[in-house]
Motif scaffolding. Sequence first.
Motif, PDB file in Angstrom:
ATOM      1  N   LEU A  67       0.975  -1.025  -0.127  1.00 27.45           N
ATOM      2  CA  LEU A  67      -0.190   0.004   0.108  1.00 27.45           C
ATOM      3  C   LEU A  67       1.029   1.330  -0.013  1.00 27.45           C
ATOM      4  CD1 LEU A  67      -2.718  -0.643   2.916  1.00 27.45           C
ATOM      5  CD2 LEU A  67      -3.115  -0.855   0.315  1.00 27.45           C
ATOM      6  N   PRO A  68       0.579   2.247  -0.510  1.00 25.71           N
ATOM      7  CA  PRO A  68       1.168   3.620  -0.693  1.00 25.71           C
ATOM      8  C   PRO A  68       1.123   3.890   0.793  1.00 25.71           C
ATOM      9  CG  PRO A  68      -0.446   3.630  -2.367  1.00 25.71           C
ATOM     10  CD  PRO A  68      -0.915   2.307  -1.564  1.00 25.71           C
ATOM     11  N   ALA A  69       2.192   4.802   1.225  1.00 25.32           N
ATOM     12  CA  ALA A  69       2.306   5.510   2.773  1.00 25.32           C
ATOM     13  C   ALA A  69       1.120   6.191   3.045  1.00 25.32           C
ATOM     14  CB  ALA A  69       3.568   6.166   3.008  1.00 25.32           C
ATOM     15  N   ALA A  70       0.679   6.754   2.203  1.00 28.15           N
ATOM     16  CA  ALA A  70      -0.398   7.642   2.484  1.00 28.15           C
ATOM     17  C   ALA A  70      -1.651   6.970   2.819  1.00 28.15           C
ATOM     18  CB  ALA A  70      -0.867   8.567   1.149  1.00 28.15           C
ATOM     19  N   TRP A  71      -1.708   5.784   2.175  1.00 29.32           N
ATOM     20  CA  TRP A  71      -2.990   4.754   2.485  1.00 29.32           C
ATOM     21  C   TRP A  71      -2.912   4.303   3.847  1.00 29.32           C
ATOM     22  CZ3 TRP A  71      -7.373   2.606   0.359  1.00 29.32           C
ATOM     23  CH2 TRP A  71      -7.758   2.918  -0.787  1.00 29.32           C
ATOM     24  N   ARG A  72      -1.623   4.004   4.238  1.00 28.01           N
ATOM     25  CA  ARG A  72      -1.353   3.085   5.478  1.00 28.01           C
ATOM     26  C   ARG A  72      -1.614   4.487   6.661  1.00 28.01           C
ATOM     27  NH1 ARG A  72       1.136  -1.467   5.929  1.00 28.01           N
ATOM     28  NH2 ARG A  72       1.908  -2.269   3.941  1.00 28.01           N
ATOM     29  N   VAL A  73      -1.512   5.672   6.313  1.00 23.47           N
ATOM     30  CA  VAL A  73      -1.759   6.529   7.417  1.00 23.47           C
ATOM     31  C   VAL A  73      -3.397   6.824   7.399  1.00 23.47           C
ATOM     32  CG1 VAL A  73      -1.617   9.164   7.755  1.00 23.47           C
ATOM     33  CG2 VAL A  73       0.518   7.764   7.163  1.00 23.47           C
ATOM     34  N   ALA A  74      -3.933   6.962   6.124  1.00 24.02           N
ATOM     35  CA  ALA A  74      -5.432   6.874   6.211  1.00 24.02           C
ATOM     36  C   ALA A  74      -6.277   6.024   6.943  1.00 24.02           C
ATOM     37  CB  ALA A  74      -5.619   7.470   4.768  1.00 24.02           C
ATOM     38  N   GLY A  76      -5.071   4.295   9.305  1.00 21.95           N
ATOM     39  CA  GLY A  76      -4.442   4.254  10.730  1.00 21.95           C
ATOM     40  C   GLY A  76      -3.456   3.229  11.168  1.00 21.95           C
ATOM     41  N   TRP A  77      -2.961   2.665   9.967  1.00 24.51           N
ATOM     42  CA  TRP A  77      -1.910   1.689   9.917  1.00 24.51           C
ATOM     43  C   TRP A  77      -0.714   2.101  10.590  1.00 24.51           C
ATOM     44  CZ3 TRP A  77      -2.909  -2.692   5.361  1.00 24.51           C
ATOM     45  CH2 TRP A  77      -4.290  -2.853   5.642  1.00 24.51           C
ATOM     46  N   GLU A  78      -0.426   3.471  10.441  1.00 24.33           N
ATOM     47  CA  GLU A  78       0.807   4.262  10.472  1.00 24.33           C
ATOM     48  C   GLU A  78       0.556   5.344  11.300  1.00 24.33           C
ATOM     49  OE1 GLU A  78       3.528   4.555   7.485  1.00 24.33           O
ATOM     50  OE2 GLU A  78       3.841   2.429   6.945  1.00 24.33           O
ATOM     51  N   PRO A  79       1.312   5.711  12.365  1.00 25.98           N
ATOM     52  CA  PRO A  79       0.800   7.251  12.905  1.00 25.98           C
ATOM     53  C   PRO A  79       1.077   8.331  11.929  1.00 25.98           C
ATOM     54  CG  PRO A  79       3.005   6.262  13.692  1.00 25.98           C
ATOM     55  CD  PRO A  79       2.436   5.195  12.956  1.00 25.98           C
ATOM     56  N   VAL A  80       0.167   9.371  12.257  1.00 24.97           N
ATOM     57  CA  VAL A  80       0.708  10.748  11.543  1.00 24.97           C
ATOM     58  C   VAL A  80       1.675  11.461  12.410  1.00 24.97           C
ATOM     59  CG1 VAL A  80      -0.626  12.790  11.019  1.00 24.97           C
ATOM     60  CG2 VAL A  80      -2.005  10.859  11.001  1.00 24.97           C
ATOM     61  N   GLU A  81       2.581  11.881  11.480  1.00 31.06           N
ATOM     62  CA  GLU A  81       3.804  12.347  11.929  1.00 31.06           C
ATOM     63  C   GLU A  81       3.292  13.869  12.575  1.00 31.06           C
ATOM     64  OE1 GLU A  81       6.994  11.573  12.442  1.00 31.06           O
ATOM     65  OE2 GLU A  81       6.449   9.531  11.635  1.00 31.06           O
ATOM     66  N   GLU A  82       3.877  14.125  13.772  1.00 32.54           N
ATOM     67  CA  GLU A  82       3.448  15.329  14.322  1.00 32.54           C
ATOM     68  C   GLU A  82       4.581  16.705  14.035  1.00 32.54           C
ATOM     69  OE1 GLU A  82       0.653  16.012  15.647  1.00 32.54           O
ATOM     70  OE2 GLU A  82      -0.208  14.211  15.773  1.00 32.54           O
ATOM     71  N   GLY A  83       4.106  17.897  13.957  1.00 36.37           N
ATOM     72  CA  GLY A  83       5.096  18.900  13.900  1.00 36.37           C
ATOM     73  C   GLY A  83       5.654  19.068  12.308  1.00 36.37           C
ATOM     74  N   GLY A  84       5.106  18.357  11.602  1.00 39.94           N
ATOM     75  CA  GLY A  84       5.512  18.445  10.058  1.00 39.94           C
ATOM     76  C   GLY A  84       6.971  18.268   9.659  1.00 39.94           C
ATOM     77  N   SER A  85       7.672  17.705  10.712  1.00 39.21           N
ATOM     78  CA  SER A  85       9.073  17.374  10.509  1.00 39.21           C
ATOM     79  C   SER A  85       9.262  16.184   9.399  1.00 39.21           C
ATOM     80  CB  SER A  85       9.776  16.798  11.669  1.00 39.21           C
ATOM     81  OG  SER A  85       8.972  15.572  12.136  1.00 39.21           O
ATOM     82  N   LYS A  86       8.361  15.691   8.914  1.00 38.01           N
ATOM     83  CA  LYS A  86       8.361  14.497   7.883  1.00 38.01           C
ATOM     84  C   LYS A  86       7.881  14.831   6.562  1.00 38.01           C
ATOM     85  CE  LYS A  86       7.855   9.608   7.251  1.00 38.01           C
ATOM     86  NZ  LYS A  86       7.414   8.252   7.822  1.00 38.01           N
TER      87      LYS A  86
END
Length: 322
Positions: A67-74, A76-86
């Motif tokens: 899956l694209p990383a954006a799908w995994r985040v959407a 909830g399989w991967e955490p959303v990065e805080e602070g815009g550092s990524k």
Amino acid sequence: MQQALQVERSHALLIAGPAGLGQFEVVQGLMAAWLCENRAPGALACGRCTACHLVLQRTHPDAAWLLPAAWRVALGWEPVEEGGSKAKPSQEIRIDEVRSALAFAQSTPARGVAKVIGVHPAEAMNTVAANALLKTLEEPGGVLRFALATEAANELLPTVRSRCQVVAMGMPAPAEAAHWLAEQGVLEPEALLALAGGQVLRALAWSRAGWRLAQLQALPRSLAQADLSAWSAATPAQLIDLLQRLCHDLLGLEAGAPPRFFVDVALPKVRHAEPLQQWASSLREAKSRSEHPVQWALWLEALAIEGQQALRAACQPLHSRA
């Protein structure tokens, strides 16, 4: 799903169809069925065995996803990065992710039934990633199986399509789809389904987001007033999709066709097509940028002003429509 499960001998299935039909969910169901330890041939997963529970929890050692990383985040399989550092999660399936899946494919099944890889959306594989997958896709070792899903089969490499058995998904009959939506608690399902272009899951998502038919059908009038504040909770992609549907219907009216999404009485009378064609081009460009970081409040205002200008240049005001 039943159609796909009848193709028991194929090691790679490509679930293909228009957007909003649930290809991702079909792939999930296929993976569960292929790994189920109590299933009869051609049947769905039992939902009760240990394997089914492991698949549901995404901890089955013989199941992997591309899956694209954006799908995994959407999801909830991967955490959303805080602070815009990524950097913003990628919309592509990249070569490193394919290599990881190929390493998974070479190991022996932990539970002895099969090894399965789900790929969605398959068209998200960039060219390098897709080419890296070809050999294993054509000659999988042991009991390896692939379930790929796509909403844009024409964007897949022909070499990927040719290595898969295609299972085509078609739009359900409107009455059947509306009945299912009503069972899910959707209000005014027939009209909402029409606005969604027959895409059942899109209509369901709109309903669950709290969007009501009256709000959706009021979009032309809100845009004429350059006021899209009612859509501040929408994502850029969601709002641009709605604006594209409106633009499509207006261009259709100018050509003498009935509206496909909005009801006729909600639309202004079109006098000139050129401003709408320019607006359609601008919306396509905006859609390509919709997944990038934006100041949404400012962009919302810009979309409202641009849409209002297009309507003023192309259409007769709603209140004066004959």
